[in-house]
Design an enzyme around this catalytic site. Sequence first.
Site, PDB file in Angstrom:
ATOM      1  N   LYS A  13      -4.444   3.735  -1.114  1.00 44.13           N
ATOM      2  CA  LYS A  13      -5.593   4.663  -1.038  1.00 44.13           C
ATOM      3  C   LYS A  13      -6.527   4.269   0.121  1.00 44.13           C
ATOM      4  O   LYS A  13      -6.913   5.112   0.931  1.00 44.13           O
ATOM      5  CB  LYS A  13      -6.401   4.649  -2.360  1.00 44.13           C
ATOM      6  CG  LYS A  13      -5.604   5.033  -3.595  1.00 44.13           C
ATOM      7  CD  LYS A  13      -6.463   5.052  -4.833  1.00 44.13           C
ATOM      8  CE  LYS A  13      -7.017   3.709  -5.225  1.00 44.13           C
ATOM      9  NZ  LYS A  13      -6.002   2.703  -5.672  1.00 44.13           N
ATOM     10  N   ARG A  88     -12.363   7.317 -12.108  1.00 39.83           N
ATOM     11  CA  ARG A  88     -11.372   6.437 -12.733  1.00 39.83           C
ATOM     12  C   ARG A  88     -11.337   6.594 -14.244  1.00 39.83           C
ATOM     13  O   ARG A  88     -10.564   5.907 -14.909  1.00 39.83           O
ATOM     14  CB  ARG A  88     -11.744   4.991 -12.426  1.00 39.83           C
ATOM     15  CG  ARG A  88     -11.040   4.399 -11.260  1.00 39.83           C
ATOM     16  CD  ARG A  88     -11.598   3.002 -11.088  1.00 39.83           C
ATOM     17  NE  ARG A  88     -10.640   2.085 -10.600  1.00 39.83           N
ATOM     18  CZ  ARG A  88     -10.519   1.754  -9.320  1.00 39.83           C
ATOM     19  NH1 ARG A  88     -11.262   2.317  -8.415  1.00 39.83           N
ATOM     20  NH2 ARG A  88      -9.651   0.859  -8.975  1.00 39.83           N
ATOM     21  N   ARG A 127      -1.541  -8.554   0.463  1.00 43.18           N
ATOM     22  CA  ARG A 127      -2.659  -7.868   1.142  1.00 43.18           C
ATOM     23  C   ARG A 127      -3.717  -8.870   1.595  1.00 43.18           C
ATOM     24  O   ARG A 127      -4.057  -9.801   0.885  1.00 43.18           O
ATOM     25  CB  ARG A 127      -3.331  -6.870   0.202  1.00 43.18           C
ATOM     26  CG  ARG A 127      -4.651  -6.325   0.809  1.00 43.18           C
ATOM     27  CD  ARG A 127      -5.243  -5.201   0.054  1.00 43.18           C
ATOM     28  NE  ARG A 127      -5.544  -5.524  -1.320  1.00 43.18           N
ATOM     29  CZ  ARG A 127      -5.914  -4.613  -2.213  1.00 43.18           C
ATOM     30  NH1 ARG A 127      -6.007  -3.338  -1.858  1.00 43.18           N
ATOM     31  NH2 ARG A 127      -6.173  -4.966  -3.452  1.00 43.18           N
ATOM     32  N   ARG A 160      -8.327 -10.796  -1.693  1.00 41.81           N
ATOM     33  CA  ARG A 160      -9.293 -10.386  -2.720  1.00 41.81           C
ATOM     34  C   ARG A 160      -9.106 -11.205  -3.995  1.00 41.81           C
ATOM     35  O   ARG A 160      -7.974 -11.469  -4.390  1.00 41.81           O
ATOM     36  CB  ARG A 160      -9.125  -8.889  -3.036  1.00 41.81           C
ATOM     37  CG  ARG A 160      -9.963  -8.000  -2.125  1.00 41.81           C
ATOM     38  CD  ARG A 160      -9.658  -6.541  -2.255  1.00 41.81           C
ATOM     39  NE  ARG A 160      -9.555  -6.022  -3.607  1.00 41.81           N
ATOM     40  CZ  ARG A 160      -9.332  -4.742  -3.894  1.00 41.81           C
ATOM     41  NH1 ARG A 160      -9.210  -3.867  -2.911  1.00 41.81           N
ATOM     42  NH2 ARG A 160      -9.238  -4.320  -5.133  1.00 41.81           N
ATOM     43  N   ARG A 171      -5.324  -4.869 -14.099  1.00 43.26           N
ATOM     44  CA  ARG A 171      -5.788  -3.647 -13.407  1.00 43.26           C
ATOM     45  C   ARG A 171      -4.785  -2.517 -13.615  1.00 43.26           C
ATOM     46  O   ARG A 171      -5.178  -1.358 -13.786  1.00 43.26           O
ATOM     47  CB  ARG A 171      -5.972  -3.926 -11.908  1.00 43.26           C
ATOM     48  CG  ARG A 171      -7.234  -4.730 -11.624  1.00 43.26           C
ATOM     49  CD  ARG A 171      -7.174  -5.395 -10.251  1.00 43.26           C
ATOM     50  NE  ARG A 171      -7.069  -4.460  -9.168  1.00 43.26           N
ATOM     51  CZ  ARG A 171      -6.620  -4.787  -7.958  1.00 43.26           C
ATOM     52  NH1 ARG A 171      -6.213  -6.009  -7.695  1.00 43.26           N
ATOM     53  NH2 ARG A 171      -6.568  -3.864  -7.007  1.00 43.26           N
TER      54      ARG A 171
HETATM   55  P1  AP5 Z   1      -4.483  -0.538   0.010  1.00 42.31           P
HETATM   56  O1  AP5 Z   1      -4.673   0.593   0.943  1.00 42.31           O
HETATM   57  O2  AP5 Z   1      -5.462  -1.665   0.068  1.00 42.31           O
HETATM   58  O3  AP5 Z   1      -4.310   0.003  -1.500  1.00 42.31           O
HETATM   59  P2  AP5 Z   1      -5.379   0.633  -2.495  1.00 42.31           P
HETATM   60  O4  AP5 Z   1      -4.719   1.779  -3.187  1.00 42.31           O
HETATM   61  O5  AP5 Z   1      -6.663   0.883  -1.803  1.00 42.31           O
HETATM   62  O6  AP5 Z   1      -5.494  -0.563  -3.530  1.00 42.31           O
HETATM   63  P3  AP5 Z   1      -6.785  -1.218  -4.215  1.00 42.31           P
HETATM   64  O7  AP5 Z   1      -6.329  -2.536  -4.778  1.00 42.31           O
HETATM   65  O8  AP5 Z   1      -7.938  -1.261  -3.280  1.00 42.31           O
HETATM   66  O9  AP5 Z   1      -7.041  -0.231  -5.361  1.00 42.31           O
HETATM   67  P4  AP5 Z   1      -7.916  -0.417  -6.618  1.00 42.31           P
HETATM   68  O10 AP5 Z   1      -8.080   0.941  -7.076  1.00 42.31           O
HETATM   69  O11 AP5 Z   1      -7.358  -1.393  -7.587  1.00 42.31           O
HETATM   70  O12 AP5 Z   1      -9.190  -1.234  -6.077  1.00 42.31           O
HETATM   71  P5  AP5 Z   1     -10.680  -0.805  -5.756  1.00 42.31           P
HETATM   72  O13 AP5 Z   1     -11.139  -1.601  -4.610  1.00 42.31           O
HETATM   73  O14 AP5 Z   1     -10.805   0.671  -5.724  1.00 42.31           O
HETATM   74  O15 AP5 Z   1      -2.999  -1.129   0.258  1.00 42.31           O
HETATM   75  C1  AP5 Z   1      -2.526  -2.239  -0.452  1.00 42.31           C
HETATM   76  C2  AP5 Z   1      -1.585  -3.062   0.455  1.00 42.31           C
HETATM   77  O16 AP5 Z   1      -0.441  -2.282   0.756  1.00 42.31           O
HETATM   78  C3  AP5 Z   1      -2.187  -3.446   1.818  1.00 42.31           C
HETATM   79  O17 AP5 Z   1      -1.748  -4.734   2.170  1.00 42.31           O
HETATM   80  C4  AP5 Z   1      -1.632  -2.393   2.788  1.00 42.31           C
HETATM   81  O18 AP5 Z   1      -1.527  -2.899   4.102  1.00 42.31           O
HETATM   82  C5  AP5 Z   1      -0.277  -2.107   2.165  1.00 42.31           C
HETATM   83  N1  AP5 Z   1       0.184  -0.723   2.352  1.00 42.31           N
HETATM   84  C6  AP5 Z   1      -0.553   0.419   2.230  1.00 42.31           C
HETATM   85  N2  AP5 Z   1       0.214   1.508   2.436  1.00 42.31           N
HETATM   86  C7  AP5 Z   1       1.474   1.034   2.692  1.00 42.31           C
HETATM   87  C8  AP5 Z   1       2.730   1.678   2.963  1.00 42.31           C
HETATM   88  N3  AP5 Z   1       2.835   3.029   3.021  1.00 42.31           N
HETATM   89  N4  AP5 Z   1       3.817   0.890   3.163  1.00 42.31           N
HETATM   90  C9  AP5 Z   1       3.726  -0.467   3.100  1.00 42.31           C
HETATM   91  N5  AP5 Z   1       2.569  -1.131   2.843  1.00 42.31           N
HETATM   92  C10 AP5 Z   1       1.458  -0.387   2.638  1.00 42.31           C
HETATM   93  O19 AP5 Z   1     -11.432  -1.299  -7.080  1.00 42.31           O
HETATM   94  C11 AP5 Z   1     -11.596  -2.677  -7.324  1.00 42.31           C
HETATM   95  C12 AP5 Z   1     -12.354  -2.863  -8.634  1.00 42.31           C
HETATM   96  O20 AP5 Z   1     -13.675  -2.305  -8.528  1.00 42.31           O
HETATM   97  C13 AP5 Z   1     -11.747  -2.188  -9.866  1.00 42.31           C
HETATM   98  O21 AP5 Z   1     -10.736  -2.964 -10.468  1.00 42.31           O
HETATM   99  C14 AP5 Z   1     -12.985  -2.035 -10.762  1.00 42.31           C
HETATM  100  O22 AP5 Z   1     -13.326  -3.272 -11.377  1.00 42.31           O
HETATM  101  C15 AP5 Z   1     -14.080  -1.696  -9.755  1.00 42.31           C
HETATM  102  N6  AP5 Z   1     -14.230  -0.235  -9.547  1.00 42.31           N
HETATM  103  C16 AP5 Z   1     -14.016   0.446  -8.392  1.00 42.31           C
HETATM  104  N7  AP5 Z   1     -14.213   1.766  -8.576  1.00 42.31           N
HETATM  105  C17 AP5 Z   1     -14.563   1.920  -9.874  1.00 42.31           C
HETATM  106  C18 AP5 Z   1     -14.860   3.054 -10.670  1.00 42.31           C
HETATM  107  N8  AP5 Z   1     -14.832   4.303 -10.156  1.00 42.31           N
HETATM  108  N9  AP5 Z   1     -15.160   2.853 -11.974  1.00 42.31           N
HETATM  109  C19 AP5 Z   1     -15.190   1.605 -12.505  1.00 42.31           C
HETATM  110  N10 AP5 Z   1     -14.902   0.489 -11.802  1.00 42.31           N
HETATM  111  C20 AP5 Z   1     -14.590   0.643 -10.492  1.00 42.31           C
HETATM  112 MG    MG Z   2      -8.597   0.119  -1.959  1.00 42.01          MG
END
Ligand code: AP5
Ligand code: MG
Length: 218
Positions: A13, A88, A127, A160, A171
């Site tokens: 994402k 979410r 990552r 991270r 998660r």
């Molecule tokens: P990346 O692009 O970083 O993936 P992502 O989908 O953004 O993964 P996240 O871990 O950031 O998602 P998340 O939803 O768990 O975390 P968030 O920060 O939102 O890619 C991942 C890896 O793959 C990278 O190394 C990249 O290079 C590689 N890659 C990407 N595309 C590729 C491809 N096509 N081919 C090969 N490799 C590829 O949330 C973190 C925490 O915050 C949550 O757990 C929660 O505690 C809190 N939080 C955030 N939002 C909320 C909410 N709305 N409500 C409640 N809590 C929340």
């Molecule tokens: Mg992300």
Amino acid sequence: MRLLLFGPPGVGKGTQAKLLANEFQIPHVSTGDLLRAAVAEGTDLGRKAKVIMDAGKLVPDDVMIGIVRDVLNSPKAKKGFILDGFPRTLNQARALTQIFGELGIRTYQVLNIEVDNEEIIQRLSSRLMCRNDGKIYNTETENVVAGSPCPDCGGVLYQRDDDKPETVRRRLEVYHTLTSPVLKYYEDLGVEHTVNGMDSVEDVNLNIKRILQSAEAQ
Ligand code: AP5
Ligand code: MG
């Protein structure tokens, strides 16, 4: 353009949101990045959020809805935005529909990125993020190691805290229990599209743009 990027942790994402935000010159609103910024600043929200994030749980709905409401009401979001990581929960989705109503937003699309479970674990364990500008890297596909400088800005690359295997498992469980039902909500509204996230970063980006074009034409 108003776009919601949806999918489990690690599907790409953030990677896709950054590309699209740059191409369309609209803000990338990542609730995870906003929380990590609050953690880095050591604010009250950041201290509370860090405990929750490190446990792989969700920050309470009222806090997240307040944050997103403020961002979407700000002038920078007037021309469009890419929401990454919100909503979410069903509560968050319903609140977002209400916020869109208040802002007079009638058209938006939801992009659901799908990736196999094993690939998710692999991507998250390799990552790295830049501490300075939040850029996303991968040690498997790029020439980077933890602690080395960001090729773009020179900031330090780090893993991270919530990318530890046990936290990733938690998660994913939270995603399947609380977040995946949100997809049905958007299917029912007729704005959900699924894209294959197993393709290369470039191909996923092209496929997202194709989907958006055909949605616009309808
Ligand atoms: P990346 O692009 O970083 O993936 P992502 O989908 O953004 O993964 P996240 O871990 O950031 O998602 P998340 O939803 O768990 O975390 P968030 O920060 O939102 O890619 C991942 C890896 O793959 C990278 O190394 C990249 O290079 C590689 N890659 C990407 N595309 C590729 C491809 N096509 N081919 C090969 N490799 C590829 O949330 C973190 C925490 O915050 C949550 O757990 C929660 O505690 C809190 N939080 C955030 N939002 C909320 C909410 N709305 N409500 C409640 N809590 C929340
Ligand atoms: Mg992300």
